[in-house]
Design a protein around this motif. Structure first.
Motif, short mmCIF file in Angstrom:
data_model
loop_
_atom_site.label_atom_id
_atom_site.label_comp_id
_atom_site.label_asym_id
_atom_site.label_seq_id
_atom_site.Cartn_x
_atom_site.Cartn_y
_atom_site.Cartn_z
N MET A 56 0.98 -1.19 -0.07
CA MET A 56 -0.12 -0.03 -0.03
C MET A 56 0.90 1.31 0.01
N MET A 57 0.43 2.41 -0.47
CA MET A 57 0.99 3.67 -0.42
C MET A 57 1.38 4.13 0.87
N PRO A 58 2.29 4.83 1.49
CA PRO A 58 2.45 5.52 2.63
C PRO A 58 1.24 6.71 2.60
N ASN A 59 1.01 6.98 3.92
CA ASN A 59 -0.15 8.00 4.32
C ASN A 59 0.23 9.17 3.78
N LYS A 60 1.83 9.64 4.06
CA LYS A 60 2.10 10.64 3.48
C LYS A 60 2.95 10.68 2.44
N ARG A 61 3.69 11.83 1.74
CA ARG A 61 4.56 11.49 0.63
C ARG A 61 5.70 11.21 0.93
N PRO A 62 6.30 10.20 0.33
CA PRO A 62 7.48 9.32 0.98
C PRO A 62 8.57 10.14 0.71
N ARG A 63 9.68 9.75 1.78
CA ARG A 63 10.74 10.51 1.65
C ARG A 63 11.94 9.37 1.81
N GLY A 64 13.08 9.28 0.88
CA GLY A 64 13.82 8.43 0.90
C GLY A 64 13.45 7.04 0.71
N PRO A 65 14.46 6.08 0.89
CA PRO A 65 14.30 4.75 0.46
C PRO A 65 12.84 4.28 1.22
N GLN A 66 12.13 3.30 0.52
CA GLN A 66 10.87 2.72 1.14
C GLN A 66 10.77 1.26 0.96
N PRO A 67 11.67 0.34 1.56
CA PRO A 67 11.81 -0.74 1.47
C PRO A 67 10.66 -1.71 1.72
N GLN A 68 10.00 -1.15 2.76
CA GLN A 68 8.90 -1.94 3.26
C GLN A 68 7.42 -2.01 2.62
N TRP A 69 7.85 -0.98 1.53
CA TRP A 69 6.50 -0.76 0.49
C TRP A 69 6.00 -2.27 -0.10
N ARG A 70 4.59 -2.28 -0.04
CA ARG A 70 4.03 -3.44 -0.72
C ARG A 70 3.03 -2.94 -1.52
N PRO A 71 3.07 -3.06 -3.02
CA PRO A 71 2.25 -2.34 -4.01
C PRO A 71 0.81 -3.37 -3.89
N LYS A 72 -0.30 -2.52 -4.13
CA LYS A 72 -1.62 -3.00 -4.24
C LYS A 72 -1.75 -3.94 -5.72
N ARG A 73 -2.88 -4.53 -5.68
CA ARG A 73 -2.92 -5.33 -6.95
C ARG A 73 -2.96 -4.59 -8.27
N GLU A 74 -3.50 -3.26 -8.38
CA GLU A 74 -3.46 -2.57 -9.51
C GLU A 74 -2.05 -2.19 -9.76
N THR A 75 -1.43 -1.63 -8.80
CA THR A 75 -0.16 -1.17 -8.94
C THR A 75 0.76 -2.08 -9.12
N LEU A 76 0.50 -3.33 -8.86
CA LEU A 76 1.48 -4.53 -9.16
C LEU A 76 1.12 -4.88 -10.55
N ARG A 77 0.19 -4.87 -10.96
CA ARG A 77 -0.31 -5.01 -12.50
C ARG A 77 0.42 -4.20 -13.67
N VAL A 78 0.18 -2.87 -13.10
CA VAL A 78 1.14 -1.91 -14.02
C VAL A 78 2.77 -2.15 -13.92
N ARG B 294 10.99 2.40 -7.50
CA ARG B 294 12.43 3.02 -7.33
C ARG B 294 13.07 2.92 -5.77
N ARG B 295 12.03 3.70 -5.12
CA ARG B 295 12.45 3.92 -3.69
C ARG B 295 12.38 2.50 -3.00
N ALA B 296 11.63 1.53 -3.41
CA ALA B 296 11.59 0.43 -2.60
C ALA B 296 12.47 -0.62 -3.22
N GLY B 297 13.48 -0.41 -4.32
CA GLY B 297 14.52 -1.13 -4.79
C GLY B 297 13.91 -1.97 -5.82
N ARG B 298 12.68 -1.98 -6.36
CA ARG B 298 12.17 -3.12 -7.09
C ARG B 298 12.42 -2.74 -8.57
N ILE B 299 12.74 -1.50 -8.94
CA ILE B 299 13.31 -0.88 -10.36
C ILE B 299 14.45 -0.22 -10.06
#
Length: 298
Positions: A1-23, A73-78
């Motif tokens: 899910m997206m962070p509740n506020k605008r992200p700053r720096g690395p986001q290694p714990q980010w887990r995309p939702k289904r639609e985000t993952l599809r894209v 990119r913040r999460a290291g996925r790309i």
């Protein structure tokens, strides 16, 4: 899910939702498909996803894709270096060394990169120009192979850049041909005309000859490659040769590379080019031989 506020720096714990993952899965496929043409700009990525039927041609979908890719990119996925950030401006610091030995190691490495002027002896000196900065790295890959400089610029007021281009043509003491890539719309056509007329006038005043060739995008290419289009802006009253517009970044990276390479090779004498490469390798070997005895020879 997206962070509740605008992200700053690395986001290694980010887990995309289904639609985000599809894209993002579709993004992975595109990056893999064009692995030989990286980095790509976000706008190029968007147009490929559009062609693949993953997204709709709306500003909302474009911003959504940018948000997803940014978080990935913040999460290291790309990987960071596969996407070109058009807004980034970097100026390298002067080279420095830990000591003389480090310096000579760098010199020996530089010998491996020794290059001659690969345009020497050709009937015309080439330059590659692109309206969009994000596409420059792809052009550089081709330009470096043939010893051709690449430039980017937008707008109608780059007076210094146009003057510099004329100065380069005058210094070259031979005919210069500019291969240009730009948007297919009112602005793109008029920008191309303004650039060509001004550079030709500057160079002509000193007796130098400059020609401009529109490599992309053309109306024929829009049809041939089924590029996505939008109607011309009704607020732009300037003349336009087409009935629909498209951006240069709508060209898939491999097709863009093929068009540019074809335009370059059409202006090259292959025998002269091979002679330059042979001379380059011979001189590189000679330099390596001089360096082989190490710093003590001094």
């Amino acid at each position: 899910m997206m962070p509740n506020k605008r992200p700053r720096g690395p986001q290694p714990q980010w887990r995309p939702k289904r639609e985000t993952l599809r894209v993002l899965t579709a993004v992975d496929t595109v990056l893999d498909r064009y692995s030989d043409h990286l980095p790509v700009s976000l706008r190029q990525l968007f147009y490929v996803l559009l062609s693949d039927g993953v997204l709709e041609k709306t500003e909302r979908d474009y911003k959504r894709m940018c948000e997803y890719v940014g978080m990935a990119r913040r999460a290291g996925r790309i990987q960071w270096d596969v996407i070109r950030d058009d807004t980034q401006i970097a100026v390298d610091a002067p080279p420095s060394f830990s000591g003389p030995e480090d310096f000579w190691t760098a010199v020996e490495s530089a010998a491996d990169e020794y290059r001659v002027d690969r345009q020497a002896g050709q009937p015309v000196r080439l330059e590659l120009w692109c309206e969009t900065a994000g596409m420059v790295p792809q052009l550089v890959r081709i330009g470096q192979e043939f010893g051709i400089s690449c430039f980017s610029g937008g707008g109608f007021d780059g007076l210094a850049g146009k003057h510099d281009a004329a100065q380069r043509a005058m210094a070259g003491a031979r005919r210069t041909r500019v291969l240009h890539i730009g948007d297919y719309d009112q602005s793109g056509e008029h920008m191309f005309t303004a650039l060509a007329e001004d550079v030709i006038a500057f160079a002509g005043s000193a007796g130098a000859e400059v020609e401009f060739e529109r490599v992309a995008v053309t109306g024929e290419q829009v049809t041939t490659y089924h590029l996505p289009t939008v109607p011309p802006k009704t607020t732009d009253r300037r003349s336009f040769s087409g009935t629909a517009t498209t951006q240069a970044e709508a060209l898939p990276p491999d097709i863009l590379a093929a068009l540019v390479r074809r335009a370059v090779e059409a202006q090259r004498d292959p025998e002269v080019y091979q002679q330059a490469l042979a001379r380059e390798e011979a001189e590189r070997r000679a330099i390596r031989a001089l360096l082989s005895c190490g710093p003590d020879r001094r």
